[in-house]
Design a protein around this motif. Sequence first.
Motif, PDB file in Angstrom:
ATOM      1  N   ALA A   1      -0.010   4.139   2.904  1.00  0.00           N
ATOM      2  CA  ALA A   1      -0.443   3.149   3.897  1.00  0.00           C
ATOM      3  C   ALA A   1      -1.194   3.707   5.109  1.00  0.00           C
ATOM      4  O   ALA A   1      -2.048   3.026   5.667  1.00  0.00           O
ATOM      5  CB  ALA A   1       0.765   2.341   4.379  1.00  0.00           C
TER       6      ALA A   1
ATOM      7  N   PHE B   1      -5.352  -1.561   5.005  1.00  0.00           N
ATOM      8  CA  PHE B   1      -5.435  -2.526   3.897  1.00  0.00           C
ATOM      9  C   PHE B   1      -4.535  -3.737   4.154  1.00  0.00           C
ATOM     10  O   PHE B   1      -4.909  -4.878   3.888  1.00  0.00           O
ATOM     11  CB  PHE B   1      -5.035  -1.867   2.573  1.00  0.00           C
ATOM     12  CG  PHE B   1      -6.147  -1.064   1.950  1.00  0.00           C
ATOM     13  CD1 PHE B   1      -7.174  -1.692   1.261  1.00  0.00           C
ATOM     14  CD2 PHE B   1      -6.174   0.318   2.058  1.00  0.00           C
ATOM     15  CE1 PHE B   1      -8.210  -0.964   0.693  1.00  0.00           C
ATOM     16  CE2 PHE B   1      -7.201   1.058   1.496  1.00  0.00           C
ATOM     17  CZ  PHE B   1      -8.235   0.417   0.807  1.00  0.00           C
TER      18      PHE B   1
ATOM     19  N   ALA C   1      -4.814  -0.097  -2.173  1.00  0.00           N
ATOM     20  CA  ALA C   1      -4.600   1.282  -1.719  1.00  0.00           C
ATOM     21  C   ALA C   1      -5.817   2.143  -2.003  1.00  0.00           C
ATOM     22  O   ALA C   1      -6.607   1.863  -2.909  1.00  0.00           O
ATOM     23  CB  ALA C   1      -3.375   1.874  -2.430  1.00  0.00           C
TER      24      ALA C   1
ATOM     25  N   ASP D   1       0.877  -1.167   0.000  1.00  0.00           N
ATOM     26  CA  ASP D   1       0.000   0.000   0.000  1.00  0.00           C
ATOM     27  C   ASP D   1       0.915   1.217   0.000  1.00  0.00           C
ATOM     28  O   ASP D   1       1.531   1.525   1.008  1.00  0.00           O
ATOM     29  CB  ASP D   1      -0.914   0.021   1.233  1.00  0.00           C
ATOM     30  CG  ASP D   1      -1.846   1.238   1.232  1.00  0.00           C
ATOM     31  OD1 ASP D   1      -1.651   2.139   0.392  1.00  0.00           O
ATOM     32  OD2 ASP D   1      -2.765   1.285   2.076  1.00  0.00           O
TER      33      ASP D   1
ATOM     34  N   CYS E   1      -4.347  -4.823  -8.944  1.00  0.00           N
ATOM     35  CA  CYS E   1      -4.484  -3.731  -7.974  1.00  0.00           C
ATOM     36  C   CYS E   1      -5.917  -3.272  -7.879  1.00  0.00           C
ATOM     37  O   CYS E   1      -6.715  -3.527  -8.779  1.00  0.00           O
ATOM     38  CB  CYS E   1      -3.568  -2.558  -8.349  1.00  0.00           C
ATOM     39  SG  CYS E   1      -4.045  -1.690  -9.836  1.00  0.00           S
TER      40      CYS E   1
ATOM     41  N   GLY F   1       4.498  -1.042   3.060  1.00  0.00           N
ATOM     42  CA  GLY F   1       3.694   0.177   3.081  1.00  0.00           C
ATOM     43  C   GLY F   1       4.578   1.402   3.159  1.00  0.00           C
ATOM     44  O   GLY F   1       5.637   1.371   3.784  1.00  0.00           O
TER      45      GLY F   1
END
Length: 315
Positions: free
Chosen positions: A188, A193, A271, A185, A315, A225
């Motif tokens: 982050a 996530f 994300a 991510d 993604c 992240g």
Amino acid sequence: MITGDLRSKVDKIWEIFWTGGITNPLSVIEQFTYLLFIKGLDDKQLDEERSAEFLGIEIDKIFNETQENLRWHKFKQLNAPEMYEVVSKQVFPFIKTMHSDKESAFTKYMDDAIFMIPTPQMLEKIVTNIEQLPLSQGDTKGDLYEYLLSKVATAGTNGQFRTPRHIIKMMVELMKPTPTDIIVDPAAGSAGFLVEAGEYLKRNNEDLFAIKELKDHYNNDMFYGNDMDRTMLRIGAMNMMLHGVERPNIEYRDSLSETNKDTEKYTLVLANPPFKGSLDYESVSADLLKITKTKKTELLFLALFLRTLKKGGRC
């Protein structure tokens, strides 16, 4: 979900912070989490000591013989001034340096952490109330953390905000992470996530921790992240560790800048990047501008996803 009785207990602790003068929600969460973390270390060692005694084996101790007084079950019995002395002068410095030999995400961002609880009486009240939380039941710790984070409604200038947990859960379930995925991510925040991806994997893979390679991958090389707020990095690292990920790769960096060289590294991006920022061309990585010459962060993040994903990644 955190409900009824537990919720009112957490709100009561929040109120103690608030009336004691710590009113920034992120500061409350940080201080609350340090204490949960300190308690968690002692609980973990107590469990291991019980197992070791039963099996007749030696264990690697978090607290050695000279550090017994730093353990939660010991200092919680002290009077307020003694407890404050031990926690502020000994326990807090101990957790700041506890992994200094192993460069973990947690210790990396602990060097500028500050113990902010101002009085012995306030600390004693908070410790007494944390003691009443049923932290050993199921995923209480994770739910409690989510509830604390839901109190942060800070919308920053670059579009920072918390993605609601049900949206995160839906996105993770659509993407179906696998035990061999490498997940990132790049915006982050509190690592919501990454945490949910980890929880999904635990729910859907019974042998995740039975196979050594998968367990090692989960603890060391699966989760990545980036963020530019050190408070969020600390909270994100602690969030991951409270959810059982030993060494999350949480980094302080601007994902869109030249400092981020990641190319074809990940198999899954999860994300919700900032969607209202606008950057100067000079601060953006040149190869992202080759894909899309724009100042809009949402388009630059899409270009970043394309660059950082392996062939066949999603993604």
